[in-house]
Design an enzyme around this catalytic site. Structure first.
Site, short mmCIF file in Angstrom:
data_model
loop_
_atom_site.label_atom_id
_atom_site.label_comp_id
_atom_site.label_asym_id
_atom_site.label_seq_id
_atom_site.Cartn_x
_atom_site.Cartn_y
_atom_site.Cartn_z
N GLU A 237 50.49 57.63 28.12
CA GLU A 237 49.20 57.96 28.02
C GLU A 237 48.55 57.55 29.40
OE1 GLU A 237 48.07 59.72 26.08
OE2 GLU A 237 49.04 59.31 24.13
N HIS B 46 44.32 51.23 24.34
CA HIS B 46 44.29 52.25 23.50
C HIS B 46 45.25 51.71 22.13
CE1 HIS B 46 45.40 56.01 21.16
NE2 HIS B 46 46.67 55.61 21.37
N HIS C 174 45.79 51.97 17.47
CA HIS C 174 45.68 52.86 16.25
C HIS C 174 45.16 52.10 15.01
CE1 HIS C 174 49.44 55.20 17.97
NE2 HIS C 174 48.35 55.25 18.54
N GLU D 246 26.34 43.15 14.09
CA GLU D 246 26.59 43.15 15.47
C GLU D 246 27.10 44.11 16.10
OE1 GLU D 246 27.98 39.47 16.95
OE2 GLU D 246 26.16 39.60 15.97
N HIS E 3 44.00 59.90 15.36
CA HIS E 3 44.89 59.09 16.26
C HIS E 3 44.66 57.76 16.45
CE1 HIS E 3 47.78 59.30 19.77
NE2 HIS E 3 47.33 58.18 19.72
#
Ligand code: 2HA
Ligand code: ZN
Length: 270
Positions: free
Chosen positions: A116, A139, A141, A169, A210
């Site tokens: 990525e 990044h 999951h 919050e 994803h």
């Protein structure tokens, strides 16, 4: 030359990726992190003229020419970073308008940066235009954010408003909200460009079915950003199938804006 494994940026990267794994956000080789470093910072620990290998990036990013990044490796498991940082992480310098990455340290088994990398580097370019202090793209999951993309509309305003309503919050931590991409093929320049475009208006970008991308000035802040969004999604997944009796109203959101001196994304509150 000082030992790079003692560098604060390295210690912080190892702690953060380990913590991400412990949160269940990075199964197997899931997730990737990039941290921009200063040349002076790197030069305390490495001979910056000693290039181990040059790796083509497959994209052009002139804005990042000469910039240094500590990046997780492709196919590598966050679980293992703490035990073998020099195999699972690497430090690269972008050259030739970003088309090549010079490896200065790491990927010791012959590996390279995350698949990525385009999404990371294009997101750095986009966020640096909004905030010159931005250094991190992350990044992962997280299960509840991912689950939410199966049962909630992907409309960005609706998705954001739902998260804001799930914990007090949320609006304070991400007043710009969450942008959302539909399912796209990962690891491509196309998803990289689409992510970067979404990063122009928010620091969080959901990849439907994803995971999520977050950006921020340091690892702690970016981790906290994703952690807060994931908490909102967790509450949503706990209550979505139950009758809703109470919520945080827009009037209360405006009180939060005042109290915490934040401005909600234009047009997202009534
Ligand atoms: O590197 O998370 O999106 C593993 C991934 C790809
Ligand atoms: Zn992923």
């Amino acid at each position: 030359m000082k030992d790079i494994l003692t560098a604060p940026f390295m210690v912080e990267m190892i702690r953060t990726t380990t913590n991400m794994y412990d949160h269940g956000w990075d199964e197997r080789n899931g997730g990737n992190v990039s941290l921009m470093l200063d040349e002076a910072q790197v030069a305390e620990y490495l001979d910056i003229k000693d290039v181990l290998r040059t790796i083509p990036t497959g994209f052009i990013a002139p804005e990042l020419e000469g910039k240094y990044f500590l990046v997780t490796g492709t196919g590598k498991y966050f679980k293992n970073i703490q035990y073998a940082p020099d195999v699972n992480l690497g430090i690269v310098r972008l050259v030739d308008k970003g088309e090549q990455a010079e490896l200065l340290w790491g990927y010791a088994d012959g590996g390279k940066f995350t698949s990525e990398f385009p999404a990371h580097m294009m997101s750095h370019v986009a966020r640096l235009k909004v905030n010159t202090e931005n250094r991190v793209v992350m990044h992962c999951h997280p299960a509840n954010l991912l689950a939410m993309t199966y049962v909630h509309t992907l409309d960005e305003k609706e998705f954001t408003r739902t998260l804001w309503q799930m914990c007090t919050e949320c609006i304070v931590v991400f007043p710009d909200g969450v942008n959302v991409l539909p399912w796209m093929l990962c690891g491509t320049n196309e998803i990289g460009e689409a992510t970067a475009e979404k990063m122009r208006t928010a620091r969080l970008v959901v990849w439907s079915q994803h995971g999520i991308y977050g950006a921020g000035k340091d690892l702690d802040e970016t981790f906290g950003l994703i952690e807060t969004a994931e908490k909102g999604a967790e509450i949503y997944m706990k209550i979505a199938h139950l009758p809703l009796v109470n919520t945080i109203t827009d009037e209360q959101m405006h009180q939060l804006e005042k109290r915490f001196d934040v401005k909600a994304r234009e047009g997202y509150l009534s």
